[in-house]
Scaffold this active site. Structure first.
Site: not given
Length: 432
Positions: A14, A42
């Site tokens: 992340d 993503h």
């Protein structure tokens, strides 16, 4: 000049890899996913429009780029078709831009059933997987019973192999986990309905990349998750089931390791983690809540709230070692705007009183670690959307410099917002 660039996470995932891959693919010819599956999330923001990709490489939005899913990726046919449809509904010609390795292991319904059943059985000791069948699919691969994309070329043989492996897994599901068996015919019918779509995109990825390299084409390798979730080098067993580190590039795509020219590590200006596992700098106070809300720290894949904490330079230094990083991209600097002070963990105090500057290898050895911080003045000015280094507050520049000093790696790119335009490229990896 480096033609082959790897982009990977240096923390627990992340970190903002998708945006950076999308930005840098302006110069790339190929973008390759080499590990993980649709457990990745993503997020790309282009002209205010948000796109979340889980399986398809982040280069798919560029018409000059061929996106490739390499053999190291475990591929869910259902997830791929769903993602393809979402993109095609927006006018993106996915089938013209996407290629697959025939060696990709398939994630099928029984892998998901096993993943969910195991997490439920672990109770309070659950690892915190995404429940998408990633681990069980990698298990089948290593056990040499997994079905692969290439098996779909012979549908009769595929059906036989599926029956055999499903009998094995249904025995576990029914007799050990006490849940319902997975229906063979449904799995077979679902896969056969899309088999021709998958096989139409198959290429010899290793050969394609080698030919591209010889032509001098720019290739980008897109990592998923982060270094500290690596199956070998992460906080085991609280890890993912693949090699998220630079070593996974060669094995997960088929390119020779000597042909990687530059490794870009994405580093968030603070730390986050999803799921269970060690996290020495985790904050449980108002600052932790501030980072979560301002940073919108909720998983793109699961929607789960991410744990938040100060930047852990000890953990990042481990990522530097393992990946032989060429440079950093610092993301989410703007989230720290408004804090009176910012902290960097530079060492750990172990339960026996020792100070160490490297991370333990086993998760149990992280128990009782106390972070040792350096505290620096924060800044009140906004860094959001700043596109020139000279526009950053001095305190922010000092923070950036200190990160470089404690990690030994230059920060070549700074991200100050989610849009691809909100970025400073101080040194382009393709020119390094």
């Amino acid at each position: 000049m480096g033609n082959n660039v790897v982009v990977l996470g240096t923390q627990w995932g992340d970190e903002g890899k998708g945006k950076i891959v999308d930005l840098l693919t302006e110069r790339a010819k190929y973008v390759v996913r080499y590990q993980g599956g649709h457990n990745a999330g993503h997020t790309l923001v282009i002209n205010g429009e948000k796109t979340v990709l889980h399986l398809i490489p982040s280069g798919i939005l560029r018409d000059n780029v061929t996106s490739i899913i390499g053999n190291g990726v475990v591929l869910s046919p259902a997830a791929l078709m769903k993602e393809m449809k979402e993109l095609e509904d927006r006018g993106i010609p996915v089938r013209e831009r996407l290629l697959l390795s025939e060696a990709c292991p398939l994630i099928l319904d029984y892998h998901v059933a096993l993943d969910v059943a195991r997490e439920k059985a672990r109770g309070a000791k659950a690892i915190g997987t995404t429940g998408r069948g990633i681990g069980p699919a990698y298990e089948d691969k290593v056990a040499r019973r997994g079905l692969r994309v290439g098996d779909l070329f012979d549908k009769a043989t595929f059906a036989e192999k599926l029956k055999e492996v499903l009998e094995y897994h249904n025995f576990q599901l029914v007799n050990f986990y006490k849940v319902e068996a997975v229906d063979y015919q449904k799995v077979l019918d679902d896969v056969m309905a899309i088999a021709d779509v998958l096989t139409s995109m198959v290429v010899d990825v290793s050969d394609l990349l080698d030919q591209a390299r010889k032509r001098g084409d720019f290739i980008m390798f897109e990592g998923a998750q982060g270094t500290l979730l690596d199956i070998d080098h992460g906080t085991y067993p609280y890890v993912t089931s693949s090699n998220t580190t630079a070593g996974g590039v060669a094995t997960g795509s088929g390119i020779g390791p000597r042909y990687v020219d530059y490794v870009l590590g994405i580093i968030k200006a603070y730390s986050t983690r999803v799921g269970a596992g060690p996290f020495p700098t985790e904050l449980f106070d108002d600052i932790g809540e501030f980072l979560c809300k301002k940073g919108n720290e909720f998983g793109a894949t699961t929607g789960r709230r991410r744990r938040t904490g100060w930047l852990d330079a000890v953990a990042v230094r481990r990522a530097v070692q393992i990946n032989s990083l060429s440079g950093f991209c610092l993301t989410k600097l703007d989230v720290l705007d408004g804090l009176e002070e910012v902290k960097i963990c530079v060492a750990y105090r172990m339960p026996d009183g020792r100070e160490v500057t490297t991370t333990p290898m086993a998760a149990d050895d992280w128990e009782g670690i106390e972070p040792i911080y350096e505290t620096m003045p924060g800044w009140s000015e906004s860094t959001f959307g700043v596109k020139e280094r000279s526009g950053l507050p001095q305190a922010a520049l000092n923070y950036i410099k200190r990160i470089e000093e404690v990690t030994g790696v230059p920060i070549d790119i700074i991200s100050t917002g989610p849009d691809r335009t909100e970025t400073m490229i101080l040194r382009d990896p393709f020119d390094a």
